[in-house]
Design an enzyme around this catalytic site. Sequence first.
Site, PDB file in Angstrom:
ATOM      1  N   GLY A 238     -46.648  -5.511  -1.359  1.00 19.48           N
ATOM      2  CA  GLY A 238     -45.487  -5.904  -0.569  1.00 19.48           C
ATOM      3  C   GLY A 238     -44.301  -4.980  -0.610  1.00 19.48           C
ATOM      4  N   GLU A 272     -51.013  -4.913  -6.199  1.00 12.89           N
ATOM      5  CA  GLU A 272     -51.865  -4.577  -5.052  1.00 12.89           C
ATOM      6  C   GLU A 272     -51.056  -3.813  -4.002  1.00 12.89           C
ATOM      7  OE1 GLU A 272     -52.917  -8.458  -3.641  1.00 12.89           O
ATOM      8  OE2 GLU A 272     -54.384  -8.802  -5.213  1.00 12.89           O
ATOM      9  N   PRO A 273     -50.531  -2.654  -4.345  1.00 14.47           N
ATOM     10  CA  PRO A 273     -49.726  -1.941  -3.363  1.00 14.47           C
ATOM     11  C   PRO A 273     -50.580  -1.277  -2.289  1.00 14.47           C
ATOM     12  CG  PRO A 273     -49.935  -0.638  -5.352  1.00 14.47           C
ATOM     13  CD  PRO A 273     -50.660  -1.917  -5.610  1.00 14.47           C
ATOM     14  N   ARG A 312     -47.952  -1.245  15.039  1.00 12.24           N
ATOM     15  CA  ARG A 312     -46.784  -1.847  14.392  1.00 12.24           C
ATOM     16  C   ARG A 312     -45.592  -2.055  15.318  1.00 12.24           C
ATOM     17  NH1 ARG A 312     -44.224   0.042  10.737  1.00 12.24           N
ATOM     18  NH2 ARG A 312     -43.910  -1.887   9.573  1.00 12.24           N
ATOM     19  N   TYR A 316     -44.633  -5.906  15.501  1.00 13.43           N
ATOM     20  CA  TYR A 316     -43.476  -6.365  14.719  1.00 13.43           C
ATOM     21  C   TYR A 316     -42.172  -5.713  15.188  1.00 13.43           C
ATOM     22  CZ  TYR A 316     -47.446  -6.313  11.413  1.00 13.43           C
ATOM     23  OH  TYR A 316     -48.672  -6.410  10.815  1.00 13.43           O
ATOM     24  N   CYS A 342     -51.679  -0.078  29.516  1.00 12.79           N
ATOM     25  CA  CYS A 342     -51.106  -0.953  30.553  1.00 12.79           C
ATOM     26  C   CYS A 342     -50.621  -2.261  29.950  1.00 12.79           C
ATOM     27  CB  CYS A 342     -52.141  -1.257  31.623  1.00 12.79           C
ATOM     28  SG  CYS A 342     -52.987   0.195  32.157  1.00 12.79           S
ATOM     29  N   GLU A 343     -49.664  -2.165  29.049  1.00  6.68           N
ATOM     30  CA  GLU A 343     -49.016  -3.329  28.443  1.00  6.68           C
ATOM     31  C   GLU A 343     -47.556  -2.948  28.266  1.00  6.68           C
ATOM     32  OE1 GLU A 343     -50.487  -6.213  27.568  1.00  6.68           O
ATOM     33  OE2 GLU A 343     -52.552  -5.577  27.926  1.00  6.68           O
ATOM     34  N   TYR A 371     -51.280   0.891   7.779  1.00  7.05           N
ATOM     35  CA  TYR A 371     -51.352   0.009   8.952  1.00  7.05           C
ATOM     36  C   TYR A 371     -51.235   0.790  10.270  1.00  7.05           C
ATOM     37  CZ  TYR A 371     -50.575  -3.076   5.035  1.00  7.05           C
ATOM     38  OH  TYR A 371     -50.680  -3.693   3.810  1.00  7.05           O
TER      39      TYR A 371
HETATM   40  C1  LIG Z   1     -53.146 -10.074  -0.537  1.00  9.60           C
HETATM   41  C2  LIG Z   1     -52.488  -8.796  -0.202  1.00  9.60           C
HETATM   42  N1  LIG Z   1     -52.340  -7.875  -1.168  1.00  9.60           N
HETATM   43  C3  LIG Z   1     -51.756  -6.691  -0.931  1.00  9.60           C
HETATM   44  C4  LIG Z   1     -51.270  -6.374   0.306  1.00  9.60           C
HETATM   45  C5  LIG Z   1     -50.633  -5.047   0.515  1.00  9.60           C
HETATM   46  O1  LIG Z   1     -49.319  -5.157   0.920  1.00  9.60           O
HETATM   47  P1  LIG Z   1     -48.416  -3.870   1.086  1.00  9.60           P
HETATM   48  O2  LIG Z   1     -49.135  -2.910   1.949  1.00  9.60           O
HETATM   49  O3  LIG Z   1     -47.193  -4.411   1.724  1.00  9.60           O
HETATM   50  O4  LIG Z   1     -48.160  -3.331  -0.293  1.00  9.60           O
HETATM   51  C6  LIG Z   1     -51.382  -7.305   1.342  1.00  9.60           C
HETATM   52  C7  LIG Z   1     -50.804  -7.026   2.666  1.00  9.60           C
HETATM   53  O5  LIG Z   1     -50.068  -7.773   3.238  1.00  9.60           O
HETATM   54  C8  LIG Z   1     -52.027  -8.545   1.093  1.00  9.60           C
HETATM   55  O6  LIG Z   1     -52.192  -9.441   2.060  1.00  9.60           O
END
Ligand SMILES: Cc1ncc(COP(=O)(O)O)c(C=O)c1O
Length: 412
Positions: A238, A272-273, A312, A316, A342-343, A371
């Site tokens: 996150g 979990e980056p 993105r 968003y 075409c959007e 992403y």
């Molecule tokens: C469960 C989980 N872990 C890790 C991530 C990675 O997030 P980020 O790329 O923002 O670090 C996400 C993405 O939203 C996720 O859904």
Amino acid sequence: MASTSPATTTDAATARLIDIAAAVGTPCYVYDADAVRAAYGVLDQAFGGYPHAIHYAMKANSALALVRLLHGLGGHADANSLGEVDVALRCGFAPDQIVFTGVGKSAAEIDRAVALGLLAINVESPGELDRIDQRAVAQGTIARVALRVNPDIDARSHPHISTGLRSSKFGVPIDEAPALFREMASRRGLTPVGAHVHIGSQITTLDPLIRAAEAVVALAHALRDEGIDLQHLDMGGGLGISYDGGPVVNPADYVRALVAAASGSGLKIAIEPGRVLVGPAGVLLTRVVDVKQFAGAKRFIVVDAGMTELMRPALYNAYHRIDPLLPRDGAAEPVDVVGPICESTDAYARDRRLLPVEVDDLLAVRDVGAYGAAMAHTYLRRPLAPEVLIDGGEWRVIRRRQTLDELLALEE
Ligand SMILES: Cc1ncc(COP(=O)(O)O)c(C=O)c1O
């Protein structure tokens, strides 16, 4: 309109991007391996001696070359689908280095995750707890599970990428977690090993991340008092990056705050980056295909990349810096940089001040390593764009451009 000549002097990095675009065509993604290494190193070192594992969130970008790179750095893996589990295995990760998250795991996914013996299957609901237990018992094994808790914390990010509020579909309310942990501990096919939280993505303030971490630490203490001993606290991903130069959380400060929150528990920290590791490492090269402006109307710069290569902005309203690689003389002027799809939502920037550009000029769309390619699609029968990795002063194509034949190969 008279054309102006592009600048003739360039720095080495720009010259290389121009070479790459000439060799592989546009649109194409270009990643810098050293930037990924540096971002990983900052997180890793900030843990000091504290036990930890950095599970790279492959959803950000699961290009095999990047996943292998992160494996080589000592990372672990976070998979959000069976496809990503397989990518992790193919890139060298052992099953016990992989955590598996997903709000709607299919029976096939559960079956395989259990059979592989992953480090943790992050459980999203009481029903899923049941299904994992049943499959583990049927296979005569015990599945390691963590519970994804929803702490009801506002990540203060874009609502489409906020996941930690009670109103969101993710995880189980944290006040229901103790009962579910008891349930997991009582099941023949399950062993609870961790608590998991992930409140959203592109989070730019420390406070919600730390409050979420403190919530799972408090949960782990309460569980320990009941005799349920966890092995790790998975704090999710996150961490945001600065797309527009605005303030973001320093990644080392983030890690140190996590360690401060968790150290009393002695439990290993997993994170979990995704974005922070690979986002700034990528640019999307695109070429101007048209410039149009009518009396009293906006000036449109039409480029050959669109929402097919980078979702993105359309998803968003996300901001990405856009730089002409060879800026021409003249003052910056407000333009819309739009794709060829075409959007109406297919625009990378609206009313953005951009230095003058002309047809065939190259633009670099910055910070697309996360992403970008991972969310690409083939709308309008547009084949997937190639990906290039710069490493050790050299560059190579890590995914070639898809051909139209390949795109159509699955069809009758
Ligand atoms: C469960 C989980 N872990 C890790 C991530 C990675 O997030 P980020 O790329 O923002 O670090 C996400 C993405 O939203 C996720 O859904």
